[in-house]
Design an enzyme around this catalytic site. Structure first.
Site, mmCIF file in Angstrom:
data_model
loop_
_atom_site.group_PDB
_atom_site.id
_atom_site.type_symbol
_atom_site.label_atom_id
_atom_site.label_comp_id
_atom_site.label_asym_id
_atom_site.label_seq_id
_atom_site.Cartn_x
_atom_site.Cartn_y
_atom_site.Cartn_z
ATOM 1 C CG HIS A 169 -1.990 -1.056 1.255
ATOM 2 N ND1 HIS A 169 -3.053 -1.023 2.094
ATOM 3 C CD2 HIS A 169 -2.147 -1.913 0.532
ATOM 4 C CE1 HIS A 169 -3.784 -2.010 1.719
ATOM 5 N NE2 HIS A 169 -3.410 -2.535 0.915
ATOM 6 C CB CYS A 184 -1.821 1.520 6.337
ATOM 7 S SG CYS A 184 -1.384 0.609 4.597
ATOM 8 C CB CYS A 215 -6.426 -0.621 5.424
ATOM 9 S SG CYS A 215 -4.607 -0.953 5.245
ATOM 10 C CD GLU A 220 -1.799 4.183 3.374
ATOM 11 O OE1 GLU A 220 -2.830 4.278 3.506
ATOM 12 O OE2 GLU A 220 -1.348 3.550 2.401
#
Length: 142
Positions: A46, A79, A76, A48
């Protein structure tokens, strides 16, 4: 946040969900990332996570105290947990993620009283731009 939006556009151009993230401390960009789980064959890739990995490598420490992460979409749970573990000081995000949000929409991991580190959370920065980019992406997929 504008740089995070630019990174989100890069993810979109590569066929990934358009999310971008930038980590800054004392005015210096430490790490950047955009979504790339498809290209990397990695469910943890992701935006992040990519930014956190780059920032930690740049400073030579897994702790990113005093840093701010700017992200186009609410992180999420995975993260948000990584941000807490990294001791990021502040999170600024654009759009809420009503399906998977780990900071405000579904859970409140970043500033939970039961954890030993709390992140200052600012939401809604350039939200209209962030939402528009995501909506355009998903409209094109349907």
């Amino acid at each position: 946040m504008r740089e995070a939006l630019s990174l989100a556009c890069e993810a979109e151009a590569r066929g990934e969900v358009p999310v971008g993230a930038v980590i800054v401390r004392e005015g210096v960009v430490l790490g950047r990332g955009y979504n790339q789980p498809i290209a990397a064959c990695d469910p943890t890739a992701h935006a992040e996570m990519e930014a956190v990995r780059a920032a930690a490598a740049a400073v030579g420490n897994y702790r990113l105290e005093g840093a701010t992460l700017y992200c186009t979409l609410e992180p999420c749970v995975m993260c948000a947990g990584a941000l807490v573990h990294a001791r990021v000081g502040r999170l600024v995000f654009g759009a809420r993620d009503l399906r998977f949000g780990g900071v405000r929409s579904k859970f409140r991991l970043a500033d939970s009283d039961i954890l030993n580190h709390r992140i200052e959370v600012v939401e809604g920065v350039l939200a209209a731009d962030c939402v528009e980019l995501l909506e355009k992406f998903f409209r094109g997929r349907r």
